[in-house]
Write a protein that holds these residues in place. Structure first.
Motif, PDB file in Angstrom:
ATOM      1  N   ARG A   1      13.475  48.774  -9.824  1.00 33.46           N
ATOM      2  CA  ARG A   1      12.050  48.772  -9.474  1.00 33.46           C
ATOM      3  C   ARG A   1      11.825  47.779  -8.365  1.00 33.46           C
ATOM      4  NH1 ARG A   1      12.528  49.257 -14.948  1.00 33.46           N
ATOM      5  NH2 ARG A   1      12.823  47.019 -15.082  1.00 33.46           N
TER       6      ARG A   1
ATOM      7  N   ILE B   1      12.762  42.044 -27.398  1.00 33.90           N
ATOM      8  CA  ILE B   1      13.460  42.007 -26.109  1.00 33.90           C
ATOM      9  C   ILE B   1      14.443  40.845 -26.184  1.00 33.90           C
ATOM     10  CG2 ILE B   1      13.180  41.720 -23.610  1.00 33.90           C
ATOM     11  CD1 ILE B   1      10.241  42.553 -23.935  1.00 33.90           C
TER      12      ILE B   1
ATOM     13  N   MET C   1      17.746  47.690 -23.662  1.00 38.48           N
ATOM     14  CA  MET C   1      17.318  48.146 -22.349  1.00 38.48           C
ATOM     15  C   MET C   1      18.584  48.517 -21.558  1.00 38.48           C
ATOM     16  SD  MET C   1      14.359  45.140 -22.100  1.00 38.48           S
ATOM     17  CE  MET C   1      14.476  44.923 -20.377  1.00 38.48           C
ATOM     18  N   THR C   2      18.457  48.670 -20.244  1.00 36.98           N
ATOM     19  CA  THR C   2      19.613  49.113 -19.457  1.00 36.98           C
ATOM     20  C   THR C   2      20.869  48.283 -19.746  1.00 36.98           C
ATOM     21  OG1 THR C   2      18.310  50.113 -17.701  1.00 36.98           O
ATOM     22  CG2 THR C   2      20.516  49.342 -17.093  1.00 36.98           C
TER      23      THR C   2
ATOM     24  N   LYS D   1       7.845  53.109 -15.695  1.00 35.67           N
ATOM     25  CA  LYS D   1       6.841  52.207 -15.106  1.00 35.67           C
ATOM     26  C   LYS D   1       7.120  51.986 -13.613  1.00 35.67           C
ATOM     27  CE  LYS D   1       9.345  48.044 -16.474  1.00 35.67           C
ATOM     28  NZ  LYS D   1       9.523  47.017 -17.496  1.00 35.67           N
TER      29      LYS D   1
ATOM     30  N   LYS E   1       7.943  43.834 -14.918  1.00 36.36           N
ATOM     31  CA  LYS E   1       8.962  42.997 -15.515  1.00 36.36           C
ATOM     32  C   LYS E   1       9.782  43.800 -16.491  1.00 36.36           C
ATOM     33  CE  LYS E   1       5.274  41.139 -18.276  1.00 36.36           C
ATOM     34  NZ  LYS E   1       4.888  40.471 -19.373  1.00 36.36           N
TER      35      LYS E   1
ATOM     36  N   VAL F   1      12.006  54.688 -19.301  1.00 40.86           N
ATOM     37  CA  VAL F   1      10.960  53.763 -18.848  1.00 40.86           C
ATOM     38  C   VAL F   1      10.635  54.036 -17.375  1.00 40.86           C
ATOM     39  CG1 VAL F   1      10.332  51.347 -18.521  1.00 40.86           C
ATOM     40  CG2 VAL F   1      11.608  52.035 -20.562  1.00 40.86           C
TER      41      VAL F   1
ATOM     42  N   ARG G   1      14.901  51.540 -24.857  1.00 47.95           N
ATOM     43  CA  ARG G   1      13.952  51.687 -23.741  1.00 47.95           C
ATOM     44  C   ARG G   1      14.691  51.432 -22.436  1.00 47.95           C
ATOM     45  NH1 ARG G   1      12.218  47.477 -27.082  1.00 47.95           N
ATOM     46  NH2 ARG G   1      12.779  46.162 -25.324  1.00 47.95           N
ATOM     47  N   VAL G   2      15.022  52.502 -21.727  1.00 46.11           N
ATOM     48  CA  VAL G   2      15.881  52.338 -20.554  1.00 46.11           C
ATOM     49  C   VAL G   2      15.196  52.856 -19.293  1.00 46.11           C
ATOM     50  CG1 VAL G   2      18.120  52.886 -19.547  1.00 46.11           C
ATOM     51  CG2 VAL G   2      17.930  52.518 -22.021  1.00 46.11           C
ATOM     52  N   GLY G   3      15.074  51.988 -18.300  1.00 48.72           N
ATOM     53  CA  GLY G   3      14.453  52.374 -17.039  1.00 48.72           C
ATOM     54  C   GLY G   3      15.435  52.440 -15.890  1.00 48.72           C
ATOM     55  N   THR G   4      15.982  51.289 -15.515  1.00 47.16           N
ATOM     56  CA  THR G   4      16.816  51.173 -14.312  1.00 47.16           C
ATOM     57  C   THR G   4      17.972  52.174 -14.286  1.00 47.16           C
ATOM     58  OG1 THR G   4      16.245  48.830 -14.319  1.00 47.16           O
ATOM     59  CG2 THR G   4      18.055  49.498 -12.888  1.00 47.16           C
TER      60      THR G   4
ATOM     61  N   ILE H   1       4.933  50.082 -23.771  1.00 45.32           N
ATOM     62  CA  ILE H   1       6.025  49.177 -24.150  1.00 45.32           C
ATOM     63  C   ILE H   1       5.779  47.727 -23.752  1.00 45.32           C
ATOM     64  CG2 ILE H   1       7.798  50.974 -24.082  1.00 45.32           C
ATOM     65  CD1 ILE H   1       8.663  49.766 -21.355  1.00 45.32           C
TER      66      ILE H   1
ATOM     67  N   MET I   1       9.717  45.691 -32.688  1.00 45.35           N
ATOM     68  CA  MET I   1      10.273  45.742 -31.339  1.00 45.35           C
ATOM     69  C   MET I   1      10.652  44.344 -30.893  1.00 45.35           C
ATOM     70  SD  MET I   1       9.256  44.977 -27.961  1.00 45.35           S
ATOM     71  CE  MET I   1       8.679  45.735 -26.464  1.00 45.35           C
TER      72      MET I   1
HETATM   73  C1  LIG Z   1      10.818  47.393 -18.070  1.00 47.18           C
HETATM   74  C2  LIG Z   1      11.093  47.373 -19.520  1.00 47.18           C
HETATM   75  C3  LIG Z   1      12.215  48.051 -20.045  1.00 47.18           C
HETATM   76  C4  LIG Z   1      13.246  48.776 -19.199  1.00 47.18           C
HETATM   77  O1  LIG Z   1      14.094  47.860 -18.576  1.00 47.18           O
HETATM   78  P1  LIG Z   1      15.399  48.317 -17.768  1.00 47.18           P
HETATM   79  O2  LIG Z   1      16.188  47.075 -17.628  1.00 47.18           O
HETATM   80  O3  LIG Z   1      14.926  48.855 -16.453  1.00 47.18           O
HETATM   81  O4  LIG Z   1      16.089  49.356 -18.558  1.00 47.18           O
HETATM   82  C5  LIG Z   1      12.376  48.030 -21.420  1.00 47.18           C
HETATM   83  N1  LIG Z   1      11.504  47.391 -22.235  1.00 47.18           N
HETATM   84  C6  LIG Z   1      10.425  46.736 -21.757  1.00 47.18           C
HETATM   85  C7  LIG Z   1       9.512  46.048 -22.707  1.00 47.18           C
HETATM   86  C8  LIG Z   1      10.190  46.694 -20.398  1.00 47.18           C
HETATM   87  O5  LIG Z   1       9.120  46.026 -19.947  1.00 47.18           O
END
Ligand SMILES: *Cc1c(COP(=O)(O)O)cnc(C)c1O
Length: 224
Positions: A219, A161, A194-195, A36, A224, A34, A210-213, A77, A159
């Motif tokens: 960020r 969260i 996620m993370t 973003k 969000k 991720v 879906r992993v960003g951090t 996403i 999907m």
């Molecule tokens: C930002 C986001 C993520 C990633 O989140 P992290 O905690 O950074 O891994 C995953 N899914 C969605 C829908 C997001 O908006």
């Protein structure tokens, strides 16, 4: 810049291990990086380490990054407004966040015009939090029936969260509920984790996390 390559390689190992630990084929879990809010140089670093799937939540940002690196697979996403659909149809591999009939109709219309069939996931709000997007579980059948009648939208999964700050057991409860729904309707793909909760998501059957951090660092604005 954080050490993105090392972060990515560590994460992919951890994802594989999580899959193996619960007797799943590691290849059955796709890692979506991720990116973003992060610059394209970050994307390039992750791609050099082997990442091919990237997630964005702002359609214009997705379109701009996709134009720079069209060889990668781009995922929408985050919450998607109808008037932004035109920016991404035909440019993203998968839209994870279909949460209304009106949005699905707009995707169908734009996909038809672009001559593509757009794969989508339906976002389900399992926890019932009011701040969260996604349809209620009892609305799924109706929306699926509608989407199944559209020519240019293909629903391939669900999907969700989980609630930020939940315990592992609370996350498992949410993810298992999504898995049950997907099984009931014969849907194969499950985008969850996620993370902070991807391990539990993999235990519960996630086919995409879906992993960003954990890859790109925290960020520092707006997202969000
Ligand atoms: C930002 C986001 C993520 C990633 O989140 P992290 O905690 O950074 O891994 C995953 N899914 C969605 C829908 C997001 O908006």
């Amino acid at each position: 810049m954080p050490d993105i390559k090392q972060n990515y390689l560590k994460l992919i190992e951890s994802v594989k291990k999580a899959a193996e630990d619960c007797g799943r084929d590691p290849k059955s879990v796709r890692l979506i990086a991720v990116s973003k809010t992060k610059p394209i140089e970050y994307v390039r670093e992750a791609a050099e380490a082997g990442a091919v799937d990237f997630g964005e939540n702002r359609p214009q940002e997705l379109a701009a990054k996709q134009a720079e690196m069209p060889e990668l697979r781009w995922h929408q996403i985050g919450t998607l407004q109808r008037n932004k659909v035109r920016h991404i149809v035909g440019k993203c591999a998968l839209i994870h966040s279909v949460d209304s009939l009106a949005l699905a109709l707009e995707i169908d219309k734009r996909a038809k015009a672009a001559g593509v069939v757009q794969d989508v996931l339906i976002q389900v709000n399992i926890t019932g939090e009011e701040t969260k997007s996604g349809i209620a579980p009892n609305e799924l059948k109706g929306l699926l029936d509608e989407i199944n009648s559209m020519e240019n939208v293909e629903p391939i999964g669900l999907m969700t969260i989980s609630i930020a700050g939940s315990t592992p057991d609370e996350n498992r409860a949410v993810f298992s509920e999504l898995k049950k729904l997907a099984d009931r309707f014969g849907l194969k793909e499950l985008s969850m984790g996620m993370t902070h909760d991807y391990v539990e998501a993999i235990e519960c059957g996630a086919t995409m996390v879906r992993v960003g951090t954990a890859i790109f660092g925290a960020r520092d604005y707006g997202a969000k």
